[in-house]
Design a protein around this motif. Structure first.
Motif, mmCIF file in Angstrom:
data_model
loop_
_atom_site.group_PDB
_atom_site.id
_atom_site.type_symbol
_atom_site.label_atom_id
_atom_site.label_comp_id
_atom_site.label_asym_id
_atom_site.label_seq_id
_atom_site.Cartn_x
_atom_site.Cartn_y
_atom_site.Cartn_z
ATOM 1 N N ASP A 118 -4.551 13.608 5.853
ATOM 2 C CA ASP A 118 -3.403 14.138 5.126
ATOM 3 C C ASP A 118 -2.260 14.529 6.059
ATOM 4 O O ASP A 118 -1.280 15.158 5.617
ATOM 5 C CB ASP A 118 -3.819 15.372 4.314
ATOM 6 C CG ASP A 118 -4.804 15.027 3.205
ATOM 7 O OD1 ASP A 118 -4.708 13.887 2.685
ATOM 8 O OD2 ASP A 118 -5.657 15.871 2.875
ATOM 9 N N THR A 120 1.051 14.274 8.663
ATOM 10 C CA THR A 120 2.329 13.591 8.553
ATOM 11 C C THR A 120 2.244 12.246 9.269
ATOM 12 O O THR A 120 1.374 12.025 10.124
ATOM 13 C CB THR A 120 3.449 14.410 9.185
ATOM 14 O OG1 THR A 120 3.167 14.587 10.587
ATOM 15 C CG2 THR A 120 3.568 15.779 8.520
ATOM 16 N N SER A 122 4.206 11.035 11.522
ATOM 17 C CA SER A 122 4.459 11.150 12.956
ATOM 18 C C SER A 122 3.209 11.606 13.698
ATOM 19 O O SER A 122 2.899 11.097 14.784
ATOM 20 C CB SER A 122 5.618 12.117 13.224
ATOM 21 O OG SER A 122 5.356 13.384 12.654
ATOM 22 N N LYS A 123 2.467 12.545 13.125
ATOM 23 C CA LYS A 123 1.226 12.993 13.767
ATOM 24 C C LYS A 123 0.190 11.880 13.775
ATOM 25 O O LYS A 123 -0.534 11.694 14.759
ATOM 26 C CB LYS A 123 0.680 14.228 13.058
ATOM 27 C CG LYS A 123 1.500 15.484 13.308
ATOM 28 C CD LYS A 123 0.873 16.697 12.638
ATOM 29 C CE LYS A 123 1.680 17.960 12.939
ATOM 30 N NZ LYS A 123 1.086 19.156 12.292
ATOM 31 N N LYS A 124 0.101 11.137 12.680
ATOM 32 C CA LYS A 124 -0.844 10.028 12.633
ATOM 33 C C LYS A 124 -0.503 8.986 13.701
ATOM 34 O O LYS A 124 -1.394 8.468 14.384
ATOM 35 C CB LYS A 124 -0.816 9.364 11.259
ATOM 36 C CG LYS A 124 -1.420 10.174 10.132
ATOM 37 C CD LYS A 124 -1.330 9.395 8.820
ATOM 38 C CE LYS A 124 -1.884 10.202 7.654
ATOM 39 N NZ LYS A 124 -1.780 9.449 6.375
ATOM 40 N N GLN A 178 4.688 5.098 5.417
ATOM 41 C CA GLN A 178 4.601 6.483 4.965
ATOM 42 C C GLN A 178 5.746 7.306 5.541
ATOM 43 O O GLN A 178 6.363 8.121 4.846
ATOM 44 C CB GLN A 178 3.269 7.097 5.397
ATOM 45 C CG GLN A 178 3.144 8.581 5.059
ATOM 46 C CD GLN A 178 1.937 9.250 5.725
ATOM 47 O OE1 GLN A 178 0.994 8.577 6.136
ATOM 48 N NE2 GLN A 178 1.982 10.573 5.846
ATOM 49 N N GLY A 179 6.025 7.100 6.844
ATOM 50 C CA GLY A 179 7.114 7.838 7.483
ATOM 51 C C GLY A 179 8.472 7.524 6.900
ATOM 52 O O GLY A 179 9.329 8.406 6.785
ATOM 53 N N SER A 182 8.692 9.334 3.501
ATOM 54 C CA SER A 182 8.841 10.786 3.616
ATOM 55 C C SER A 182 10.127 11.189 4.313
ATOM 56 O O SER A 182 10.464 12.379 4.364
ATOM 57 C CB SER A 182 7.658 11.362 4.397
ATOM 58 O OG SER A 182 7.671 10.901 5.750
ATOM 59 N N GLU A 184 10.643 10.804 7.525
ATOM 60 C CA GLU A 184 10.395 11.102 8.936
ATOM 61 C C GLU A 184 10.968 10.023 9.848
ATOM 62 O O GLU A 184 11.460 10.321 10.936
ATOM 63 C CB GLU A 184 8.893 11.220 9.197
ATOM 64 C CG GLU A 184 8.200 12.400 8.569
ATOM 65 C CD GLU A 184 6.706 12.355 8.856
ATOM 66 O OE1 GLU A 184 6.326 12.698 9.992
ATOM 67 O OE2 GLU A 184 5.948 11.959 7.956
ATOM 68 N N LYS A 237 12.969 9.490 14.825
ATOM 69 C CA LYS A 237 12.377 10.827 14.709
ATOM 70 C C LYS A 237 13.116 11.765 15.634
ATOM 71 O O LYS A 237 12.966 11.707 16.846
ATOM 72 C CB LYS A 237 10.884 10.770 15.080
ATOM 73 C CG LYS A 237 10.163 12.107 14.909
ATOM 74 C CD LYS A 237 10.121 12.520 13.457
ATOM 75 C CE LYS A 237 9.473 13.885 13.294
ATOM 76 N NZ LYS A 237 9.457 14.318 11.885
ATOM 77 N N GLY A 242 7.638 17.567 15.365
ATOM 78 C CA GLY A 242 6.832 16.744 14.471
ATOM 79 C C GLY A 242 6.095 15.632 15.170
ATOM 80 O O GLY A 242 5.258 14.980 14.572
#
Length: 273
Positions: A118, A120, A122-124, A178-179, A182, A184, A237, A242
């Protein structure tokens, strides 16, 4: 052996599934020329036979390398003949390809697990890039025969390595998409963005380039951090906070799945700050 050859050998009446016998006298199947009478139970026997061969092959490859491992070595450990091994694989190259697929499957599963969290986007992305680098560096430093297998698979375009690369690319595309959704990331085209990330990170993930650019731990950590920051900026980014790899997320995942990081013994999680 082709399907036509199998038909001639059996007079077209029965499958060759019962022709190969192992020391246990348990019938094992041929993997080509199955014929119309190949059953689900035969499929299970086939899978068991292939797995037994690959277990032995992987053991030899990890010990002496894929170029020195022979079909005769594998057959000897199984207590059978080379002919029986050839009933499952057409040659050593096919065995090497299958072993390579086995080894990279673990990395693919970890990549999928990252994408399904779950976190973000950027973290993934940062976590995935770190894992890809750790895997390449670990095999280079601690499992040289496997590293050499990856080099051969990459240079010679083995099917299993190409399939693995496509899966990693698909995961990257999903994370980037996804980014974008969202807000990001900013990119005009997901495919181009994914290819850009792959190209930019090649020095830290490609088995040949990782070996050529070998550095001390502190130096490589700084280089990986810098490259990840570059990638994140290229994706638009601007919030650096993030882009940090979440050690807490990694630790929580490792606690819930003890084998999650067992493939990566290099105890370094690089962060973008």
């Amino acid at each position: 052996m082709t399907g036509h050859d199998a038909k001639e050998k059996t007079n077209g009446s029965t499958s060759m599934i019962r022709d190969a016998y192992w020391p246990s006298d348990r019938p094992e199947p041929e993997f080509e020329g199955r014929g119309p009478y190949f059953s689900a139970s035969d499929e299970a026997i086939l899978a068991q036979g292939r797995d037994r061969i690959l277990d032995i092959a992987e053991k030899h490859i990890r010990r002496i390398g894929h170029r020195k491992t022979t079909v005769a070595d594998i057959a000897s450990d199984l207590g059978t003949s080379r002919a029986n091994v050839y009933r499952f694989f057409p040659g050593r190259a096919a065995i090497d390809n299958a072993v390579c697929g086995r080894v990279v499957k673990a990395l693919t599963e970890i990549a999928f697990s990252i994408a399904r969290t779950d976190a973000t986007a950027s973290k993934k992305l940062v976590e995935l890039l770190n894992v890809l680098h750790q895997h390449s560096r670990r095999t280079l430093m601690e499992e040289r025969p496997i590293h050499e297998l990856f080099v051969a698979a990459t240079n010679e375009n083995w099917a299993t390595m190409n399939a693995h690369s496509e899966r990693i690319r698909a995961i990257l595309e999903a994370i980037i998409r996804q980014g974008l959704q969202s807000g990001e990331f900013q990119a005009e085209n997901v495919d181009d963005a994914a290819q850009g990330v792959i190209t930019a990170f090649l020095p830290f993930s490609h088995p040949v380039l990782v070996a050529q650019c070998f550095q001390e731990e502190d130096e490589i950590a700084a280089s990986v951090n810098a490259q990840i920051r570059f990638i994140m900026r290229a994706l638009g980014k601007s919030d650096r906070r993030g882009t940090e790899a979440s050690e807490a997320t990694l630790a929580a995942t490792a606690n819930s799945d003890p084998d999650y990081l067992s493939h990566f013994s290099v105890p370094v999680i690089y962060e973008c700050s």
